[in-house]
Write a protein that holds these residues in place. Structure first.
Motif, PDB file in Angstrom:
ATOM      1  N   LEU A 368       0.838  -1.203   0.000  1.00 23.08           N
ATOM      2  CA  LEU A 368       0.000   0.000   0.000  1.00 23.08           C
ATOM      3  C   LEU A 368       0.877   1.261   0.000  1.00 23.08           C
ATOM      4  CD1 LEU A 368      -2.555  -1.053   2.814  1.00 23.08           C
ATOM      5  CD2 LEU A 368      -2.821  -1.318   0.328  1.00 23.08           C
ATOM      6  N   TYR A 369       0.404   2.267  -0.696  1.00 26.77           N
ATOM      7  CA  TYR A 369       1.021   3.589  -0.629  1.00 26.77           C
ATOM      8  C   TYR A 369      -0.066   4.602  -0.329  1.00 26.77           C
ATOM      9  CZ  TYR A 369       5.231   1.845  -2.941  1.00 26.77           C
ATOM     10  OH  TYR A 369       6.379   1.163  -3.248  1.00 26.77           O
ATOM     11  N   ILE A 370       0.255   5.591   0.455  1.00 19.92           N
ATOM     12  CA  ILE A 370      -0.617   6.765   0.516  1.00 19.92           C
ATOM     13  C   ILE A 370      -0.165   7.636  -0.645  1.00 19.92           C
ATOM     14  CG2 ILE A 370      -1.344   8.766   1.860  1.00 19.92           C
ATOM     15  CD1 ILE A 370      -2.132   6.040   3.024  1.00 19.92           C
ATOM     16  N   ALA A 411      -0.043  -3.323   8.556  1.00 17.37           N
ATOM     17  CA  ALA A 411      -0.281  -2.847   7.187  1.00 17.37           C
ATOM     18  C   ALA A 411       1.065  -2.677   6.471  1.00 17.37           C
ATOM     19  CB  ALA A 411      -1.036  -1.519   7.203  1.00 17.37           C
ATOM     20  N   ASP A 412       1.125  -3.102   5.202  1.00 13.64           N
ATOM     21  CA  ASP A 412       2.374  -3.032   4.445  1.00 13.64           C
ATOM     22  C   ASP A 412       2.430  -1.703   3.685  1.00 13.64           C
ATOM     23  OD1 ASP A 412       4.686  -3.528   3.071  1.00 13.64           O
ATOM     24  OD2 ASP A 412       3.833  -5.094   1.768  1.00 13.64           O
ATOM     25  N   VAL A 413       2.638  -0.626   4.411  1.00 13.44           N
ATOM     26  CA  VAL A 413       2.641   0.706   3.786  1.00 13.44           C
ATOM     27  C   VAL A 413       4.069   1.068   3.407  1.00 13.44           C
ATOM     28  CG1 VAL A 413       1.822   3.077   3.921  1.00 13.44           C
ATOM     29  CG2 VAL A 413       0.792   1.326   5.391  1.00 13.44           C
ATOM     30  N   ARG A 414       4.282   1.269   2.108  1.00 14.59           N
ATOM     31  CA  ARG A 414       5.647   1.461   1.598  1.00 14.59           C
ATOM     32  C   ARG A 414       6.050   2.920   1.436  1.00 14.59           C
ATOM     33  NH1 ARG A 414       6.860  -3.353  -1.452  1.00 14.59           N
ATOM     34  NH2 ARG A 414       5.893  -5.055  -0.284  1.00 14.59           N
ATOM     35  N   GLY A 415       5.065   3.812   1.438  1.00 15.53           N
ATOM     36  CA  GLY A 415       5.450   5.201   1.237  1.00 15.53           C
ATOM     37  C   GLY A 415       4.274   6.136   1.349  1.00 15.53           C
TER      38      GLY A 415
END
Ligand code: PNW
Length: 472
Positions: A368-370, A411-415
């Motif tokens: 996931l990315y924001i 959560a797999d948030v990458r950036g």
């Protein structure tokens, strides 16, 4: 007080879009998009403002990239103007248009900034709208061709690709409430638009993959809503379901799961039988994604309405008598509690945490990315020309803390891409709403980083969030 760190690979970015910053609308063979037409139609945007010059990024991109490097950004999300590359929306590409983006990307790479390229951020070539626009299936085929052209030209140097930005806005603000280009108010057509945007995403993804190195990633950006009920009354919970289907499920259903939610068909049965969904469409749309981009600003608060109230709505989606929620006439929107930004949107970082956890469940294992998050405030330079924006610092601190909490919760948030790098053309609101971390003087077009930009630069450099009262 120091805060826990983000993963060292976390990308600290900022985002913009072509029509909001480039200007130079008649240069290099570019032809009008629906936003040129719309913004030049009297009464459509605040003060009749348009993107003819915008912040002149087309001519100032080198300085803008240098500014990003000064701020220590790891990544920059921008969009390509379709009608710069393919002026009629079909046929061969214009080299001058592609060259602009090639130079921009090379400049970014030279400064160690990772480009993330969005193919479509709302600026459909006017010729394609004249042929019917997104409610027509043909537009999805045209998008796939355009995706292939840009993929061939830039796939060797851009690793991260986003097909569409916020198809909800394209479909429902563009074709249902009409507050965005092309300004149509046709509920049935807006549902066809949503389906053809999904199809465009699927066909575009396949086209990109057919011409690009396998290491490149393909994603899309959804403005997925966090929808909350006013009460636990069963009727209010049905209202949540209806809006969740129309905001989220209508896109992530086919894209992530290969099917539209059944309850969406029920809610919209009065408007359409969905016979525009052809055999094979769902398989074409259901392409594996490398990542999902989520744009988050504020949650929605809804209840059931006995009858549709008259007067302006409280959903924060702009002033129109026409609803952007086809089939949801029995739903009422309420102002969420708490402090608000200049857009009237309530500040609620818990919604961002909720959204990230929801998509962690909805799409296990998906990165996931924001791809957008930020706020508009009434920023003004002081006597020394400095711009202090403590509200934006607090907004960013709150929302980045929510991201970090979500990462801790699995959560797999990458950036994270801050919206926006700099003040720009805020669509129907014109230039009055300032979302930038960098202030733009609309007289001289000079750029001045606000205190939030310095705060964010420190966060990017250290991988931890400075306290809100630290000013750099
Ligand atoms: C997003 N709504 O727009 C866009 O991707 C940006 O181009 C824009 O500048 C930014 O957010 C701030 O508005 C939205 O009504 C516009 O729900 C309207 C809505 C959502 C997002």
């Amino acid at each position: 007080m120091s805060s826990p760190s983000f993963p060292s690979s976390f990308l600290w970015g900022a985002a913009t879009s072509a029509y909001q910053i480039e200007g130079a609308v008649r240069e290099g063979g570019r032809t009008p998009s629906i936003w040129d037409t719309f913004s030049h139609t009297p009464g459509r945007t605040a003060g009749g403002e348009h993107g003819d010059i915008a912040v002149d990024h087309y001519h100032r991109f080198r300085d803008d990239v240098a500014m990003m490097a000064d701020l220590g950004l790891d990544a920059y999300r921008f969009s390509v103007s379709w009608s710069r590359v393919q002026p009629t929306g079909r046929g061969p590409a214009v080299q001058v248009g592609l060259d602009f983006y090639r130079r921009l990307v090379d400049e970014l790479l030279a400064r160690g900034i990772k480009p993330a390229l969005t193919l479509y951020h709302w600026d459909l070539p006017q010729e394609l709208e004249d042929a019917g626009g997104w409610p027509e299936r043909e537009t999805a085929y045209r998008f796939a061709e355009y995706a292939q052209i840009v993929g061939e030209a830039l796939g060797d140097r851009v690793e991260n690709w986003i097909t569409l930005n916020e198809p909800w806005c394209s479909a429902f603000l563009g074709y249902a409430s009409g507050v965005h280009a092309p300004g149509r108010t046709e509920p049935e057509a807006s549902l066809r638009a949503a389906h053809h945007l999904n199809l465009a995403h699927g066909l575009g993804t396949t086209a990109l993959r057919s011409v690009m190195p396998a290491r490149n990633t393909v994603a899309l950006s959804l403005n997925s809503s966090v929808v909350r009920p006013l009460s636990q009354d069963p009727a209010d919970l049905v209202a949540v379901r209806t809006i969740d289907d129309l905001a989220n499920g209508i896109f992530h259903g086919p894209i992530l799961h290969g099917a539209y939610p059944r309850t969406l068909f029920d809610a919209t049965a009065r408007l359409t039988d969905w016979s525009f969904v052809q055999d094979g469409d769902l398989a074409a749309i259901h392409q594996p994604l490398d990542a999902l981009g989520l744009n988050y600003y504020t949650p929605a608060l809804v209840s059931a309405a006995a009858e549709r109230p008259s007067g302006p709505r409280a959903d924060g989606h702009g002033a129109s008598e026409h609803s952007p929620w086809p089939g949801a006439d029995d739903v009422l929107f309420h102002q969420s509690p708490g402090e608000r930004t200049e857009m009237g949107w309530s500040v609620d970082p818990t919604g961002l945490h909720e959204l990230l956890m929801r998509y962690t469940r909805e799409a296990p294992g998906l990165a996931l990315y924001i791809t957008e998050n930020g706020a508009a405030y009434d920023d003004k330079p002081d006597a020394e020309g400095r711009v202090h924006d403590p509200e934006r610092v607090a907004y960013l601190h709150g929302h980045l803390s929510a991201v970090r909490r979500a990462i801790a919760d699995g959560a797999d948030v990458r950036g994270y891409y801050l919206w926006s790098l700099m003040d720009n053309f805020e669509w129907a609101y014109g230039y009055e709403k300032r979302f930038g971390a960098v202030y733009v003087d609309y007289g001289t077009l000079a750029r001045t980083p606000k205190s939030s930009a310095h705060w964010y630069a420190r966060a990017a450099r250290t991988g931890t969030l400075p306290a809100v009262d630290e000013v750099f």
